[in-house]
Scaffold this motif. Structure first.
Motif, PDB file in Angstrom:
ATOM      1  N   THR A  96       0.794  -1.233   0.000  1.00 34.03           N
ATOM      2  CA  THR A  96       0.000   0.000   0.000  1.00 34.03           C
ATOM      3  C   THR A  96       0.827   1.285   0.000  1.00 34.03           C
ATOM      4  OG1 THR A  96      -0.089   0.054   2.422  1.00 34.03           O
ATOM      5  CG2 THR A  96      -1.824  -1.194   1.285  1.00 34.03           C
ATOM      6  N   LYS A  97       2.143   1.164   0.275  1.00 34.39           N
ATOM      7  CA  LYS A  97       3.028   2.331   0.400  1.00 34.39           C
ATOM      8  C   LYS A  97       2.624   3.229   1.569  1.00 34.39           C
ATOM      9  CE  LYS A  97       4.866   0.681  -3.285  1.00 34.39           C
ATOM     10  NZ  LYS A  97       6.023  -0.239  -3.141  1.00 34.39           N
ATOM     11  N   ARG A  98       1.982   2.624   2.565  1.00 32.72           N
ATOM     12  CA  ARG A  98       1.610   3.347   3.780  1.00 32.72           C
ATOM     13  C   ARG A  98       2.545   2.943   4.911  1.00 32.72           C
ATOM     14  NH1 ARG A  98      -3.456   5.403   4.584  1.00 32.72           N
ATOM     15  NH2 ARG A  98      -3.658   4.384   6.628  1.00 32.72           N
ATOM     16  N   LEU A  99       2.582   3.766   5.970  1.00 34.00           N
ATOM     17  CA  LEU A  99       3.429   3.452   7.119  1.00 34.00           C
ATOM     18  C   LEU A  99       2.924   2.188   7.811  1.00 34.00           C
ATOM     19  CD1 LEU A  99       3.952   7.006   8.684  1.00 34.00           C
ATOM     20  CD2 LEU A  99       5.644   5.635   7.448  1.00 34.00           C
ATOM     21  N   PRO A 100       3.826   1.373   8.370  1.00 31.27           N
ATOM     22  CA  PRO A 100       3.392   0.153   9.045  1.00 31.27           C
ATOM     23  C   PRO A 100       2.741   0.440  10.390  1.00 31.27           C
ATOM     24  CG  PRO A 100       5.759   0.457   9.299  1.00 31.27           C
ATOM     25  CD  PRO A 100       5.295   1.536   8.353  1.00 31.27           C
ATOM     26  N   VAL A 101       1.963  -0.533  10.860  1.00 41.02           N
ATOM     27  CA  VAL A 101       1.413  -0.469  12.217  1.00 41.02           C
ATOM     28  C   VAL A 101       2.565  -0.690  13.186  1.00 41.02           C
ATOM     29  CG1 VAL A 101      -0.193  -1.513  13.848  1.00 41.02           C
ATOM     30  CG2 VAL A 101      -0.804  -1.364  11.425  1.00 41.02           C
ATOM     31  N   ARG A 102       2.747   0.224  14.122  1.00 39.56           N
ATOM     32  CA  ARG A 102       3.902   0.130  15.020  1.00 39.56           C
ATOM     33  C   ARG A 102       3.601   0.854  16.318  1.00 39.56           C
ATOM     34  NH1 ARG A 102       7.965   4.109  11.547  1.00 39.56           N
ATOM     35  NH2 ARG A 102       6.592   5.920  11.525  1.00 39.56           N
ATOM     36  N   GLY A 103       4.565   0.817  17.241  1.00 40.36           N
ATOM     37  CA  GLY A 103       4.411   1.532  18.510  1.00 40.36           C
ATOM     38  C   GLY A 103       3.333   0.940  19.390  1.00 40.36           C
ATOM     39  N   ARG A 138      -8.407  -2.303   6.816  1.00 31.30           N
ATOM     40  CA  ARG A 138      -8.398  -0.830   6.775  1.00 31.30           C
ATOM     41  C   ARG A 138      -7.200  -0.312   5.987  1.00 31.30           C
ATOM     42  NH1 ARG A 138      -6.442   2.092  12.012  1.00 31.30           N
ATOM     43  NH2 ARG A 138      -4.507   1.387  11.021  1.00 31.30           N
ATOM     44  N   GLU A 139      -6.027  -0.904   6.223  1.00 31.95           N
ATOM     45  CA  GLU A 139      -4.821  -0.461   5.534  1.00 31.95           C
ATOM     46  C   GLU A 139      -4.884  -0.764   4.035  1.00 31.95           C
ATOM     47  OE1 GLU A 139      -2.056   1.233   6.886  1.00 31.95           O
ATOM     48  OE2 GLU A 139      -3.645   1.506   8.374  1.00 31.95           O
ATOM     49  N   ILE A 140      -5.399  -1.947   3.695  1.00 34.93           N
ATOM     50  CA  ILE A 140      -5.483  -2.333   2.287  1.00 34.93           C
ATOM     51  C   ILE A 140      -6.491  -1.455   1.544  1.00 34.93           C
ATOM     52  CG2 ILE A 140      -6.255  -4.182   0.734  1.00 34.93           C
ATOM     53  CD1 ILE A 140      -5.016  -6.185   2.702  1.00 34.93           C
ATOM     54  N   VAL A 141      -7.618  -1.186   2.177  1.00 35.37           N
ATOM     55  CA  VAL A 141      -8.629  -0.322   1.554  1.00 35.37           C
ATOM     56  C   VAL A 141      -8.103   1.102   1.418  1.00 35.37           C
ATOM     57  CG1 VAL A 141     -10.903   0.734   1.879  1.00 35.37           C
ATOM     58  CG2 VAL A 141     -10.595  -1.723   2.282  1.00 35.37           C
ATOM     59  N   ALA A 142      -7.450   1.605   2.476  1.00 36.61           N
ATOM     60  CA  ALA A 142      -6.903   2.961   2.419  1.00 36.61           C
ATOM     61  C   ALA A 142      -5.860   3.098   1.320  1.00 36.61           C
ATOM     62  CB  ALA A 142      -6.304   3.342   3.773  1.00 36.61           C
ATOM     63  N   GLY A 143      -5.108   2.018   1.090  1.00 39.56           N
ATOM     64  CA  GLY A 143      -4.095   2.037   0.042  1.00 39.56           C
ATOM     65  C   GLY A 143      -4.626   1.638  -1.319  1.00 39.56           C
ATOM     66  N   TRP A 154      -6.752  -3.397  -3.820  1.00 40.81           N
ATOM     67  CA  TRP A 154      -7.932  -4.249  -3.742  1.00 40.81           C
ATOM     68  C   TRP A 154      -7.627  -5.732  -3.891  1.00 40.81           C
ATOM     69  CZ3 TRP A 154     -11.030  -1.037  -1.691  1.00 40.81           C
ATOM     70  CH2 TRP A 154     -11.087   0.292  -2.100  1.00 40.81           C
ATOM     71  N   ARG A 155      -6.682  -6.114  -4.736  1.00 39.35           N
ATOM     72  CA  ARG A 155      -6.476  -7.529  -5.021  1.00 39.35           C
ATOM     73  C   ARG A 155      -6.002  -8.304  -3.800  1.00 39.35           C
ATOM     74  NH1 ARG A 155      -1.030  -9.393  -7.882  1.00 39.35           N
ATOM     75  NH2 ARG A 155       0.493  -8.186  -6.710  1.00 39.35           N
ATOM     76  N   ASN A 156      -5.355  -7.622  -2.856  1.00 41.19           N
ATOM     77  CA  ASN A 156      -4.861  -8.318  -1.670  1.00 41.19           C
ATOM     78  C   ASN A 156      -5.908  -8.457  -0.572  1.00 41.19           C
ATOM     79  OD1 ASN A 156      -2.115  -9.110  -2.257  1.00 41.19           O
ATOM     80  ND2 ASN A 156      -1.650  -6.934  -2.377  1.00 41.19           N
ATOM     81  N   LEU A 157      -7.129  -7.983  -0.837  1.00 40.36           N
ATOM     82  CA  LEU A 157      -8.217  -8.221   0.116  1.00 40.36           C
ATOM     83  C   LEU A 157      -8.536  -9.714   0.220  1.00 40.36           C
ATOM     84  CD1 LEU A 157     -10.760  -5.316  -0.497  1.00 40.36           C
ATOM     85  CD2 LEU A 157      -9.536  -5.826   1.629  1.00 40.36           C
ATOM     86  N   ARG A 158      -8.153 -10.503  -0.806  1.00 43.17           N
ATOM     87  CA  ARG A 158      -8.410 -11.945  -0.751  1.00 43.17           C
ATOM     88  C   ARG A 158      -7.677 -12.585   0.432  1.00 43.17           C
ATOM     89  NH1 ARG A 158      -5.625 -13.363  -6.447  1.00 43.17           N
ATOM     90  NH2 ARG A 158      -6.520 -11.311  -6.864  1.00 43.17           N
ATOM     91  N   VAL A 159      -6.532 -12.003   0.828  1.00 42.41           N
ATOM     92  CA  VAL A 159      -5.805 -12.520   1.996  1.00 42.41           C
ATOM     93  C   VAL A 159      -6.661 -12.363   3.248  1.00 42.41           C
ATOM     94  CG1 VAL A 159      -3.760 -12.244   3.434  1.00 42.41           C
ATOM     95  CG2 VAL A 159      -3.568 -12.043   0.950  1.00 42.41           C
ATOM     96  N   ILE A 160      -7.371 -11.226   3.345  1.00 39.01           N
ATOM     97  CA  ILE A 160      -8.255 -11.007   4.499  1.00 39.01           C
ATOM     98  C   ILE A 160      -9.388 -12.025   4.485  1.00 39.01           C
ATOM     99  CG2 ILE A 160      -9.632  -9.301   5.745  1.00 39.01           C
ATOM    100  CD1 ILE A 160      -6.633  -8.650   5.443  1.00 39.01           C
ATOM    101  N   GLY A 161      -9.824 -12.417   3.281  1.00 35.14           N
ATOM    102  CA  GLY A 161     -10.856 -13.444   3.184  1.00 35.14           C
ATOM    103  C   GLY A 161     -10.406 -14.756   3.784  1.00 35.14           C
ATOM    104  N   VAL A 162      -9.151 -15.141   3.517  1.00 29.36           N
ATOM    105  CA  VAL A 162      -8.621 -16.389   4.078  1.00 29.36           C
ATOM    106  C   VAL A 162      -8.463 -16.261   5.592  1.00 29.36           C
ATOM    107  CG1 VAL A 162      -6.717 -18.036   4.031  1.00 29.36           C
ATOM    108  CG2 VAL A 162      -7.455 -16.938   1.915  1.00 29.36           C
ATOM    109  N   VAL A 163      -8.020 -15.088   6.058  1.00 32.39           N
ATOM    110  CA  VAL A 163      -7.909 -14.861   7.507  1.00 32.39           C
ATOM    111  C   VAL A 163      -9.286 -14.968   8.161  1.00 32.39           C
ATOM    112  CG1 VAL A 163      -7.289 -13.182   9.289  1.00 32.39           C
ATOM    113  CG2 VAL A 163      -5.824 -13.455   7.290  1.00 32.39           C
TER     114      VAL A 163
END
Length: 262
Positions: free
Chosen positions: A28-35, A80-85, A88-97
């Motif tokens: 997504t080229k967004r900052l990672p979840v951290r802290g 949230r991160e995938i949608v914000a970025g 879309w194609r990597n939403l399938r990973v959330i489906g498996v989760v």
């Protein structure tokens, strides 16, 4: 059941979370979840492990809410991160989760009301194998291609295409059948078909050319346990061998080795 649960729904979700929160910023080229948010997630995961340990005292429902809550939060944050970025194609990973989340909930319900958790275990293991098939189907040929491109000319891995999609579909249908009827000879033939399809998929990735690079070869070795698991479970459905052979090919073999390899 404790052993099965903590491997499938304790160990694996920690690995999946680590992978997702490392990969998603690249997608997504967004900052990672951290802290603090990341530390809060770790505390929720650790609390789930403690809750399982003391479930006889705090009750099955409280245990289930705490334990299932971890993956549910992870899926929500990742989505949230995938949608914000707009990836879309990597939403399938959330489906498996999400299948893993459902399997965990079924595990708790089944263990409480039936005294065992066969369906919950098979759902969770199937979700893990689908996830490795999905992610491994991208990274194994990709890493192999990157390494082979620096070597002498020769056969290169085949990129993800229609055959991979068909293999995933055949595997999904076989897994659904296995969840419902693990000892059915008819399902055995479906597992056999999925095993052959997965084996041919692996053969298309030119793994034999990576023998001189163990760090690349081990990805192929890890993935090889997926078709092996399908084939072993097929023979278990035919009544030829114990079911534990295929299950451990997928858990200790595919899951454990792929975790170390990645």
């Amino acid at each position: 059941d404790w052993h099965v649960h903590e491997m499938l729904y304790g160990f694996v979700p920690a690995i999946v979370t680590g992978f997702l929160f490392t990969a998603i910023p690249n997608w997504t080229k967004r900052l990672p979840v951290r802290g603090l948010p990341l530390f809060a997630l770790f505390l929720l995961w650790a609390t789930g492990r403690i809750a399982i340990f003391v479930s006889a005292w705090i009750g099955w429902l409280a245990t289930a809410v705490i334990d299932v809550g971890f993956l549910a939060v992870v899926a929500a944050v990742a989505a949230r991160e995938i949608v914000a970025g707009r990836n879309w194609r990597n939403l399938r990973v959330i489906g498996v989760v999400s299948i893993l989340i459902a399997g965990n909930a079924v595990f708790h319900l089944e263990a409480h009301y039936a005294g065992g958790a066969d369906y919950g275990a098979r759902i969770g293991l199937s979700a893990v194998i689908l996830l490795i098939s999905l992610v491994g189907g991208r990274i194994v040929p990709s890493f192999t291609h990157n390494w082979l491109a620096k070597q002498s000319p020769g056969r290169m891995p085949v990129s993800f295409g229609r055959y991979d999609a068909v293999t995933m579909l055949v595997s999904l249908l076989a897994l659904i059948g296995w969840i419902a009827q693990p000892y059915s000879p008819i399902i055995g033939f479906a597992l056999l078909a999925a095993g052959i399809a997965q084996a041919w998929r692996l053969a298309r990735w030119a793994g034999e050319r990576t023998i001189s690079s163990p760090i690349v070869l081990v990805l192929h070795v890890a993935y090889a346990f997926i078709p092996a698991g399908f084939l072993l479970l097929a023979f278990a459905a035919f009544g030829e061998i114990p079911r534990s052979a295929g299950i451990h090919a997928w858990t200790a073999g595919a899951t454990g080795t792929m975790v170390l390899a990645v």
